[in-house]
Motif scaffolding. Structure first.
Motif, PDB file in Angstrom:
ATOM      1  N   PRO A 152       0.666  -0.637  -0.225  1.00  0.00           N
ATOM      2  CA  PRO A 152       0.233  -0.516   0.031  1.00  0.00           C
ATOM      3  C   PRO A 152       0.744   1.423  -0.366  1.00  0.00           C
ATOM      4  CG  PRO A 152       0.134  -0.934   1.846  1.00  0.00           C
ATOM      5  CD  PRO A 152       0.334  -2.293   1.377  1.00  0.00           C
ATOM      6  N   LYS A 153       0.500   2.607  -1.098  1.00  0.00           N
ATOM      7  CA  LYS A 153       1.165   3.663  -0.900  1.00  0.00           C
ATOM      8  C   LYS A 153       0.796   4.017   0.163  1.00  0.00           C
ATOM      9  CE  LYS A 153       3.838   2.547  -4.297  1.00  0.00           C
ATOM     10  NZ  LYS A 153       3.635   3.194  -5.583  1.00  0.00           N
ATOM     11  N   SER A 154      -0.311   4.041   0.712  1.00  0.00           N
ATOM     12  CA  SER A 154      -0.958   5.338   2.228  1.00  0.00           C
ATOM     13  C   SER A 154      -1.631   4.899   2.622  1.00  0.00           C
ATOM     14  CB  SER A 154      -1.981   6.455   1.168  1.00  0.00           C
ATOM     15  OG  SER A 154      -3.534   5.965   0.689  1.00  0.00           O
ATOM     16  N   GLY A 155      -1.993   5.391   4.336  1.00  0.00           N
ATOM     17  CA  GLY A 155      -2.616   4.902   5.151  1.00  0.00           C
ATOM     18  C   GLY A 155      -1.903   4.573   5.897  1.00  0.00           C
ATOM     19  N   GLU A 156      -2.270   4.028   7.067  1.00  0.00           N
ATOM     20  CA  GLU A 156      -1.618   4.013   8.460  1.00  0.00           C
ATOM     21  C   GLU A 156      -0.448   3.448   8.232  1.00  0.00           C
ATOM     22  OE1 GLU A 156      -2.094   2.648  13.221  1.00  0.00           O
ATOM     23  OE2 GLU A 156      -3.673   3.019  12.036  1.00  0.00           O
ATOM     24  N   LYS A 160       3.702   3.159   8.812  1.00  0.00           N
ATOM     25  CA  LYS A 160       3.994   2.549  10.032  1.00  0.00           C
ATOM     26  C   LYS A 160       5.025   1.891   9.836  1.00  0.00           C
ATOM     27  CE  LYS A 160       1.859   0.797  14.642  1.00  0.00           C
ATOM     28  NZ  LYS A 160       1.913   0.337  15.143  1.00  0.00           N
ATOM     29  N   PHE A 189      -2.322  -5.247   9.104  1.00  0.00           N
ATOM     30  CA  PHE A 189      -2.740  -4.274   8.020  1.00  0.00           C
ATOM     31  C   PHE A 189      -4.464  -3.979   8.699  1.00  0.00           C
ATOM     32  CE2 PHE A 189      -0.428  -6.216   5.736  1.00  0.00           C
ATOM     33  CZ  PHE A 189       0.350  -4.969   4.865  1.00  0.00           C
ATOM     34  N   ASP A 191      -7.481  -4.421   6.746  1.00  0.00           N
ATOM     35  CA  ASP A 191      -8.649  -4.459   6.595  1.00  0.00           C
ATOM     36  C   ASP A 191      -8.079  -6.943   6.848  1.00  0.00           C
ATOM     37  OD1 ASP A 191      -6.137  -4.976   5.155  1.00  0.00           O
ATOM     38  OD2 ASP A 191      -6.924  -5.113   3.154  1.00  0.00           O
TER      39      ASP A 191
END
Length: 228
Positions: A152-156, A160, A189, A191
């Motif tokens: 993933p390129k964005s998000g927590e 982190k 993650f 999800d």
């Protein structure tokens, strides 16, 4: 000094220290640095593949390094500790340095990129991305991207857990850039769903005690006497 300027100056200083350590500890397999301010001074953690090279004979090299960090970069009372990198393939800076060294030796950029990507995924990474940019085949600069797994390129999770590094190497056509992003195997993650299996309990077995055995024996004797 305002808070914004303070954080900017601290980030610039950390980048300068990181660049300095990259050149000084190249033979030690330098893999990054963490700088933490403490009430007693500054705690510096250096990650390297060969900690003995960083420490030196009798600790001479690490004492000289602490003196340089204090005089050149103004770190108050730097306390340096060295941590060994157990899995180099999961360290973004080491992977980027290996790709840069391969390009310097004349290895084709695609071969170097796919080789590094396979090594990262074999080490257990959840995902990885390698970007090699520069005058790869023509006089016009371009970039080639090598990607595998979940990244993933964005998000927590990206902020982190993502491990990033960028290395530049001077070649005959010009300067090449190598960017590496690695998602380690211990990343969590939101999800990701865990399905718990229900455990069936075994039927409880009746355990006969000594008193139960005696009671059954007495009942058997009474039945025999009654029949007799």
């Amino acid at each position: 000094m305002s808070t914004i300027k303070h954080f900017i100056s601290e980030s610039v200083k950390k980048a300068q220290i990181d660049e300095f350590l990259q050149k000084e500890l190249e033979n030690a397999g330098y893999g990054g640095v963490e700088i933490t301010r403490t009430p007693l001074g500054t705690h510096v953690v250096i990650y390297a593949m060969r900690p003995g090279v960083v420490i030196g004979r009798g600790g001479e090299s690490i004492r000289q390094l602490a003196k340089t960090l204090e005089e050149k970069f103004g770190l108050p009372n730097p306390q340096i500790s060295v941590a060994e990198i157990e899995v180099p393939e999961l360290n973004a800076y080491i992977v980027a340095s290996r790709i840069a060294a391969a390009l310097r030796r004349g290895v084709h950029f695609r071969r170097a990129g796919f080789w590094a990507l396979n090594r990262i995924m074999e080490a257990g990474a959840l995902g990885a991305e390698i970007i090699i940019s520069g005058k790869l085949r023509t006089e016009r600069a371009r970039y080639e991207k090598f990607r595998a797994g979940y990244l993933p390129k964005s998000g927590e999770p990206a902020m982190k857990y993502m491990r990033k590094a960028e290395v530049h190497v001077q070649l005959k056509p010009g300067i090449f850039g190598v960017k590496v992003r690695i998602m380690p195997p211990d990343a969590e993650f939101p999800d990701k769903i865990k399905i718990l299996e229900t455990i069936k309990k075994a039927p409880s077995e009746t355990v006969e005690t000594a008193e139960t055995v005696e009671a059954k024996a007495e009942e058997t004797e009474e039945k025999r006497e009654a029949e007799g």
